[in-house]
Motif scaffolding. Structure first.
Motif, short mmCIF file in Angstrom:
data_model
loop_
_atom_site.label_atom_id
_atom_site.label_comp_id
_atom_site.label_asym_id
_atom_site.label_seq_id
_atom_site.Cartn_x
_atom_site.Cartn_y
_atom_site.Cartn_z
N ALA A 65 0.83 -1.21 0.00
CA ALA A 65 0.00 0.00 0.00
C ALA A 65 0.86 1.26 0.00
CB ALA A 65 -0.93 -0.01 1.21
N ARG A 66 1.95 1.23 0.76
CA ARG A 66 2.84 2.39 0.80
C ARG A 66 3.49 2.63 -0.57
NH1 ARG A 66 7.86 1.95 4.43
NH2 ARG A 66 6.60 0.15 4.85
N ARG A 67 3.96 1.56 -1.20
CA ARG A 67 4.60 1.70 -2.51
C ARG A 67 3.58 2.14 -3.56
NH1 ARG A 67 8.58 3.39 -5.40
NH2 ARG A 67 8.97 2.15 -7.24
N GLU A 68 2.37 1.65 -3.46
CA GLU A 68 1.32 2.07 -4.39
C GLU A 68 1.04 3.55 -4.25
OE1 GLU A 68 -3.26 0.87 -4.55
OE2 GLU A 68 -1.90 -0.84 -4.86
N ALA A 69 1.01 4.07 -3.03
CA ALA A 69 0.81 5.50 -2.80
C ALA A 69 1.97 6.30 -3.38
CB ALA A 69 0.65 5.78 -1.31
N GLU A 70 3.20 5.79 -3.21
CA GLU A 70 4.36 6.48 -3.80
C GLU A 70 4.27 6.53 -5.32
OE1 GLU A 70 7.79 4.38 -2.45
OE2 GLU A 70 7.58 5.05 -0.37
N LEU A 71 3.88 5.43 -5.93
CA LEU A 71 3.76 5.39 -7.38
C LEU A 71 2.64 6.31 -7.88
CD1 LEU A 71 4.31 1.59 -8.12
CD2 LEU A 71 5.85 3.49 -8.63
N GLU A 72 1.51 6.34 -7.18
CA GLU A 72 0.41 7.23 -7.56
C GLU A 72 0.86 8.69 -7.48
OE1 GLU A 72 -2.90 6.30 -5.08
OE2 GLU A 72 -3.43 4.50 -6.22
N GLU A 73 1.61 9.00 -6.44
CA GLU A 73 2.09 10.37 -6.30
C GLU A 73 3.11 10.70 -7.40
OE1 GLU A 73 4.75 12.93 -3.15
OE2 GLU A 73 3.43 11.35 -2.37
N ALA A 74 4.00 9.77 -7.72
CA ALA A 74 5.01 10.00 -8.75
C ALA A 74 4.38 10.13 -10.13
CB ALA A 74 6.03 8.87 -8.74
N LEU A 75 3.33 9.38 -10.38
CA LEU A 75 2.67 9.42 -11.70
C LEU A 75 1.59 10.50 -11.78
CD1 LEU A 75 2.34 5.60 -12.39
CD2 LEU A 75 3.95 7.21 -13.42
N GLY A 76 1.30 11.12 -10.67
CA GLY A 76 0.30 12.18 -10.66
C GLY A 76 -1.13 11.67 -10.67
N ILE A 77 -1.34 10.49 -10.24
CA ILE A 77 -2.69 9.93 -10.17
C ILE A 77 -3.22 10.22 -8.77
CG2 ILE A 77 -4.09 7.85 -10.36
CD1 ILE A 77 -1.82 6.61 -11.99
N GLN A 78 -4.03 11.25 -8.66
CA GLN A 78 -4.56 11.62 -7.36
C GLN A 78 -5.98 11.11 -7.17
OE1 GLN A 78 -2.65 12.77 -5.10
NE2 GLN A 78 -0.94 13.06 -6.49
#
Length: 115
Positions: A65-78
């Protein structure tokens, strides 16, 4: 006279102590007692392994879940679509606080003792 009594009493006490120790050890080495001890240790080991596996699964889920949140933030998927709540596995929900122990039996399975 007192010396003989002292040494005789000491010898009797040592004999009783040794006999008690030997009988106790012989009772521990009967097949039923050994089987009960092995079963108890197997249950304890299984419980420890289950606890470790559940802990590992929960750690993996948290890190995922933490890595998924990091990837969403890096890709700009809010705005992520509403997803159903995660389901818990039955193995994780099945919580038994203590393993059941097998009590050593005094019943002898030797059929020749009855006759």
């Amino acid at each position: 006279m007192f010396r003989r009594t002292f040494w005789f009493t000491s010898g009797v006490a040592a004999g009783v102590w040794a006999t008690t120790k030997v009988n106790r050890k012989l009772r521990q080495l009967t097949p039923e007692s050994l089987a009960a001890t092995a079963a108890n240790k197997a249950l304890e080991t299984g419980q420890r392994l289950k606890d470790r596996a559940v802990g590992f699964a929960l750690d993996v889920r948290d890190n995922m879940a933490r890595r998924e949140a990091e990837l969403e933030e890096a890709l700009g998927i809010q705005d992520s679509p509403e997803l159903p709540a995660p389901r818990r596995l039955a193995a994780i929900e099945n919580d038994r606080s203590k393993p059941k122990y097998v009590e050593p039996t005094t019943y002898s399975y030797n059929r020749n003792e009855d006759h």
